[in-house]
Design a protein around this motif. Sequence first.
Motif, PDB file in Angstrom:
ATOM      1  N   ARG A   1       0.839  -1.207   0.000  1.00  0.00           N
ATOM      2  CA  ARG A   1       0.000   0.000   0.000  1.00  0.00           C
ATOM      3  C   ARG A   1       0.874   1.258   0.000  1.00  0.00           C
ATOM      4  O   ARG A   1       0.580   2.240  -0.695  1.00  0.00           O
ATOM      5  CB  ARG A   1      -0.916  -0.002   1.225  1.00  0.00           C
ATOM      6  CG  ARG A   1      -2.053  -1.008   1.190  1.00  0.00           C
ATOM      7  CD  ARG A   1      -3.196  -0.564   0.296  1.00  0.00           C
ATOM      8  NE  ARG A   1      -3.705   0.758   0.624  1.00  0.00           N
ATOM      9  CZ  ARG A   1      -4.595   1.021   1.580  1.00  0.00           C
ATOM     10  NH1 ARG A   1      -5.074   0.032   2.332  1.00  0.00           N
ATOM     11  NH2 ARG A   1      -5.011   2.254   1.798  1.00  0.00           N
ATOM     12  N   TYR A   2       1.927   1.249   0.810  1.00  0.00           N
ATOM     13  CA  TYR A   2       2.792   2.429   0.864  1.00  0.00           C
ATOM     14  C   TYR A   2       3.504   2.662  -0.464  1.00  0.00           C
ATOM     15  O   TYR A   2       3.580   3.804  -0.945  1.00  0.00           O
ATOM     16  CB  TYR A   2       3.805   2.289   1.997  1.00  0.00           C
ATOM     17  CG  TYR A   2       3.222   2.594   3.352  1.00  0.00           C
ATOM     18  CD1 TYR A   2       2.701   3.858   3.645  1.00  0.00           C
ATOM     19  CD2 TYR A   2       3.180   1.623   4.354  1.00  0.00           C
ATOM     20  CE1 TYR A   2       2.152   4.141   4.886  1.00  0.00           C
ATOM     21  CE2 TYR A   2       2.629   1.900   5.602  1.00  0.00           C
ATOM     22  CZ  TYR A   2       2.119   3.160   5.860  1.00  0.00           C
ATOM     23  OH  TYR A   2       1.561   3.446   7.086  1.00  0.00           O
ATOM     24  N   LEU A   3       4.005   1.616  -1.075  1.00  0.00           N
ATOM     25  CA  LEU A   3       4.669   1.788  -2.372  1.00  0.00           C
ATOM     26  C   LEU A   3       3.691   2.302  -3.428  1.00  0.00           C
ATOM     27  O   LEU A   3       4.047   3.143  -4.262  1.00  0.00           O
ATOM     28  CB  LEU A   3       5.287   0.465  -2.824  1.00  0.00           C
ATOM     29  CG  LEU A   3       6.541   0.032  -2.069  1.00  0.00           C
ATOM     30  CD1 LEU A   3       6.935  -1.390  -2.479  1.00  0.00           C
ATOM     31  CD2 LEU A   3       7.697   0.996  -2.325  1.00  0.00           C
ATOM     32  N   GLN A   4       2.452   1.800  -3.397  1.00  0.00           N
ATOM     33  CA  GLN A   4       1.447   2.264  -4.348  1.00  0.00           C
ATOM     34  C   GLN A   4       1.227   3.769  -4.200  1.00  0.00           C
ATOM     35  O   GLN A   4       1.122   4.491  -5.208  1.00  0.00           O
ATOM     36  CB  GLN A   4       0.130   1.525  -4.117  1.00  0.00           C
ATOM     37  CG  GLN A   4      -0.966   1.865  -5.118  1.00  0.00           C
ATOM     38  CD  GLN A   4      -0.767   1.187  -6.460  1.00  0.00           C
ATOM     39  OE1 GLN A   4      -0.663  -0.030  -6.541  1.00  0.00           O
ATOM     40  NE2 GLN A   4      -0.717   1.991  -7.513  1.00  0.00           N
ATOM     41  N   GLU A   5       1.173   4.269  -2.957  1.00  0.00           N
ATOM     42  CA  GLU A   5       0.904   5.684  -2.767  1.00  0.00           C
ATOM     43  C   GLU A   5       2.150   6.551  -2.920  1.00  0.00           C
ATOM     44  O   GLU A   5       2.038   7.749  -3.199  1.00  0.00           O
ATOM     45  CB  GLU A   5       0.228   5.913  -1.416  1.00  0.00           C
ATOM     46  CG  GLU A   5      -1.086   5.165  -1.256  1.00  0.00           C
ATOM     47  CD  GLU A   5      -2.015   5.278  -2.479  1.00  0.00           C
ATOM     48  OE1 GLU A   5      -2.028   6.337  -3.141  1.00  0.00           O
ATOM     49  OE2 GLU A   5      -2.728   4.301  -2.776  1.00  0.00           O
ATOM     50  N   ILE A   6       3.326   5.974  -2.787  1.00  0.00           N
ATOM     51  CA  ILE A   6       4.536   6.699  -3.187  1.00  0.00           C
ATOM     52  C   ILE A   6       4.515   6.895  -4.697  1.00  0.00           C
ATOM     53  O   ILE A   6       4.846   7.973  -5.204  1.00  0.00           O
ATOM     54  CB  ILE A   6       5.803   5.948  -2.728  1.00  0.00           C
ATOM     55  CG1 ILE A   6       5.930   6.030  -1.200  1.00  0.00           C
ATOM     56  CG2 ILE A   6       7.058   6.522  -3.391  1.00  0.00           C
ATOM     57  CD1 ILE A   6       7.002   5.135  -0.615  1.00  0.00           C
ATOM     58  N   ARG A   7       4.081   5.882  -5.415  1.00  0.00           N
ATOM     59  CA  ARG A   7       3.894   6.044  -6.865  1.00  0.00           C
ATOM     60  C   ARG A   7       2.864   7.135  -7.163  1.00  0.00           C
ATOM     61  O   ARG A   7       3.072   7.965  -8.052  1.00  0.00           O
ATOM     62  CB  ARG A   7       3.477   4.719  -7.502  1.00  0.00           C
ATOM     63  CG  ARG A   7       2.918   4.874  -8.914  1.00  0.00           C
ATOM     64  CD  ARG A   7       2.794   3.559  -9.663  1.00  0.00           C
ATOM     65  NE  ARG A   7       1.925   3.681 -10.825  1.00  0.00           N
ATOM     66  CZ  ARG A   7       2.240   4.324 -11.956  1.00  0.00           C
ATOM     67  NH1 ARG A   7       3.414   4.924 -12.057  1.00  0.00           N
ATOM     68  NH2 ARG A   7       1.391   4.390 -12.955  1.00  0.00           N
ATOM     69  N   SER A   8       1.749   7.135  -6.432  1.00  0.00           N
ATOM     70  CA  SER A   8       0.734   8.169  -6.635  1.00  0.00           C
ATOM     71  C   SER A   8       1.330   9.557  -6.429  1.00  0.00           C
ATOM     72  O   SER A   8       1.015  10.505  -7.164  1.00  0.00           O
ATOM     73  CB  SER A   8      -0.443   7.958  -5.683  1.00  0.00           C
ATOM     74  OG  SER A   8      -1.115   6.744  -5.939  1.00  0.00           O
ATOM     75  N   ALA A   9       2.179   9.703  -5.411  1.00  0.00           N
ATOM     76  CA  ALA A   9       2.802  11.001  -5.138  1.00  0.00           C
ATOM     77  C   ALA A   9       3.723  11.414  -6.279  1.00  0.00           C
ATOM     78  O   ALA A   9       3.751  12.585  -6.682  1.00  0.00           O
ATOM     79  CB  ALA A   9       3.573  10.940  -3.821  1.00  0.00           C
ATOM     80  N   ILE A  10       4.484  10.470  -6.797  1.00  0.00           N
ATOM     81  CA  ILE A  10       5.364  10.768  -7.939  1.00  0.00           C
ATOM     82  C   ILE A  10       4.538  11.262  -9.127  1.00  0.00           C
ATOM     83  O   ILE A  10       4.868  12.270  -9.768  1.00  0.00           O
ATOM     84  CB  ILE A  10       6.173   9.514  -8.329  1.00  0.00           C
ATOM     85  CG1 ILE A  10       7.212   9.193  -7.257  1.00  0.00           C
ATOM     86  CG2 ILE A  10       6.855   9.704  -9.696  1.00  0.00           C
ATOM     87  CD1 ILE A  10       7.851   7.831  -7.402  1.00  0.00           C
ATOM     88  N   ARG A  11       3.461  10.576  -9.418  1.00  0.00           N
ATOM     89  CA  ARG A  11       2.615  10.972 -10.553  1.00  0.00           C
ATOM     90  C   ARG A  11       1.967  12.339 -10.308  1.00  0.00           C
ATOM     91  O   ARG A  11       1.848  13.160 -11.228  1.00  0.00           O
ATOM     92  CB  ARG A  11       1.551   9.918 -10.803  1.00  0.00           C
ATOM     93  CG  ARG A  11       2.117   8.534 -11.101  1.00  0.00           C
ATOM     94  CD  ARG A  11       1.025   7.561 -11.486  1.00  0.00           C
ATOM     95  NE  ARG A  11       0.554   7.830 -12.835  1.00  0.00           N
ATOM     96  CZ  ARG A  11      -0.597   7.372 -13.328  1.00  0.00           C
ATOM     97  NH1 ARG A  11      -1.398   6.648 -12.556  1.00  0.00           N
ATOM     98  NH2 ARG A  11      -0.947   7.634 -14.561  1.00  0.00           N
TER      99      ARG A  11
END
Length: 325
Positions: A303-313
């Motif tokens: 979940r954390y990696l998914q939302e780190i990706r969201s932040a990058i995007r």
Amino acid sequence: MRTTEVALPGGAAGTAGGQLAAGIRGWVESPPLRALVERFGGDWPAGDLSAVLAALDEFSARHWDFRAGRERPEAREPAFDPATVRLVLDSAEALGLVRAAPPALPRYAHLLVLGGLAHACLRRTAYAAHLARAVAGVSGEVAVLGSFRALSPAESGMLADAGMTDCATEVDALDAGVRAAFGVTAPDEEIGEDADHPHRAWSSRTYHPAGLPPVRVLAAPSSEPDRRRAHTADTQRFWAEHVRLCAGDPVLMVTAPIYVPFQHCDALRTLAVPYGCGIDTVGVDPALAALAGLPEPTLTPGRYLQEIRSAIRSMRNLHGVLASS
């Protein structure tokens, strides 16, 4: 690895584009994110900030996208070795996805509450009521932003267990949360349009709780109704048009800690840049007593990696707007 928390791009009213770009660079090029990229076999991308963001977007799509276009509850959970788990959790904390922070200012023009899954709707409205009563003065309104996304059976069951049985959509869950948290029973004003499809419909319900600012529960239409339902940026823009957001207005936004980086940068792009307002984004504090009986999801490395990706995007989208303005 224990690191100092990395600051998000500044959200104060009047923040210049160059300052926002520097904030994006500081977060994106921080040691915690570099360590994650290295752990997952990547080399740090070369080039200017636009190139770095594009490369990180592509890298995170290959390694950290566990949704594959599905809703968040349907994302798969990867299996990692213990060292990787520790690195992901430490990096998520350093990047601002774990700890709740208090509001930065004593007063705000408006308080925004972002929707989500049913449990999040209840937790965020309860926290917003706490902020409006005890922490942050609000001179304008509390705006609770959602959509007509249909609730899943699991969400409906959770709401039924909480005594809320008449909810079919996300905005219904938000409305139920507002009634419970702010002690109101019926809206003083209700307007909207059913349209011919949920993606085109909108609704606005306004309550006036005693001793508190007005509370508006708003569901926006999609800006691409033939493709998808309304997303967060749609609801933020729709609200800004309704409330006549002004330059210099400080706005406090409430979400969950794990979503703070990406939703903060989305709000900078959709509200701060075009309207000149300030954005302060905080996550719900799980230690608040009023939240003790409300369900809270288990947050995992995936979940954390998914939302780190969201932040990058989100930062890539914000930087694109800054570069073109």
